[in-house]
Design a protein around this motif. Structure first.
Motif, PDB file in Angstrom:
ATOM      1  N   GLU A  12      61.897  62.474  80.889  1.00 49.20           N
ATOM      2  CA  GLU A  12      60.722  61.928  80.210  1.00 49.20           C
ATOM      3  C   GLU A  12      59.967  62.981  79.405  1.00 49.20           C
ATOM      4  O   GLU A  12      59.557  62.736  78.264  1.00 49.20           O
ATOM      5  CB  GLU A  12      59.791  61.266  81.224  1.00 49.20           C
ATOM      6  CG  GLU A  12      58.688  60.470  80.587  1.00 49.20           C
ATOM      7  CD  GLU A  12      57.916  59.653  81.598  1.00 49.20           C
ATOM      8  OE1 GLU A  12      56.708  59.482  81.365  1.00 49.20           O
ATOM      9  OE2 GLU A  12      58.496  59.197  82.595  1.00 49.20           O
ATOM     10  N   ASP A  13      59.817  64.159  79.974  1.00 52.25           N
ATOM     11  CA  ASP A  13      59.058  65.205  79.274  1.00 52.25           C
ATOM     12  C   ASP A  13      59.871  65.919  78.195  1.00 52.25           C
ATOM     13  O   ASP A  13      59.365  66.823  77.527  1.00 52.25           O
ATOM     14  CB  ASP A  13      58.493  66.217  80.267  1.00 52.25           C
ATOM     15  CG  ASP A  13      59.561  66.964  81.046  1.00 52.25           C
ATOM     16  OD1 ASP A  13      60.752  66.582  80.980  1.00 52.25           O
ATOM     17  OD2 ASP A  13      59.209  67.935  81.733  1.00 52.25           O
ATOM     18  N   ALA A  14      61.118  65.507  77.989  1.00 45.71           N
ATOM     19  CA  ALA A  14      61.977  66.136  76.989  1.00 45.71           C
ATOM     20  C   ALA A  14      62.211  65.255  75.757  1.00 45.71           C
ATOM     21  O   ALA A  14      62.841  65.695  74.800  1.00 45.71           O
ATOM     22  CB  ALA A  14      63.326  66.497  77.619  1.00 45.71           C
ATOM     23  N   ILE A  15      61.687  64.044  75.773  1.00 44.50           N
ATOM     24  CA  ILE A  15      61.949  63.107  74.678  1.00 44.50           C
ATOM     25  C   ILE A  15      61.422  63.628  73.347  1.00 44.50           C
ATOM     26  O   ILE A  15      62.133  63.601  72.337  1.00 44.50           O
ATOM     27  CB  ILE A  15      61.391  61.711  75.011  1.00 44.50           C
ATOM     28  CG1 ILE A  15      62.196  61.108  76.157  1.00 44.50           C
ATOM     29  CG2 ILE A  15      61.417  60.805  73.786  1.00 44.50           C
ATOM     30  CD1 ILE A  15      61.609  59.834  76.728  1.00 44.50           C
ATOM     31  N   ASP A  16      60.197  64.110  73.321  1.00 46.78           N
ATOM     32  CA  ASP A  16      59.641  64.622  72.065  1.00 46.78           C
ATOM     33  C   ASP A  16      60.428  65.824  71.555  1.00 46.78           C
ATOM     34  O   ASP A  16      60.631  65.969  70.342  1.00 46.78           O
ATOM     35  CB  ASP A  16      58.167  64.991  72.228  1.00 46.78           C
ATOM     36  CG  ASP A  16      57.276  63.765  72.371  1.00 46.78           C
ATOM     37  OD1 ASP A  16      57.702  62.652  71.978  1.00 46.78           O
ATOM     38  OD2 ASP A  16      56.149  63.915  72.885  1.00 46.78           O
TER      39      ASP A  16
END
Length: 98
Positions: A12-16
């Motif tokens: 989730e924290d790697a999508i951007d």
């Protein structure tokens, strides 16, 4: 024509980070010799899930890309962002309506 679909699931924290990286490289990937089309899709119900959809002139063109410096650089930054093993399919287009 050779069609390739790749399914990728990200932390989730790697999508951007992934989206930024994809946007920086999408034109180079699309302009790689033999690539005729490239799209990125995001699942509506699972925002961590993405798919690339690309057309290649031949399987050999895709393999040349997969063994290129461009692919190595893109994959090196993308692979650590996954939360699951990616899946890939090479498919034949059976029908297309526009």
């Amino acid at each position: 024509m050779f069609v390739r679909i790749v399914k990728m699931s990200f932390k989730e924290d790697a999508i951007d980070v992934f989206l930024e990286h994809f946007n920086k490289n999408k034109v180079c990937i699309r302009n790689f010799e033999g690539c005729r089309f490239l799209e990125l899709y995001r699942d509506q119900k699972n925002p961590n899930l993405f798919f690339t959809y690309s057309y290649w002139n031949t399987e050999a063109d895709l393999e040349r890309y997969r063994h290129s410096d461009l692919f190595a650089a893109v994959w090196a930054k993308t692979k650590p962002l996954f939360n699951d093993k990616p899946e890939a399919w090479s498919v034949d287009k059976v029908a297309s309506l526009q």
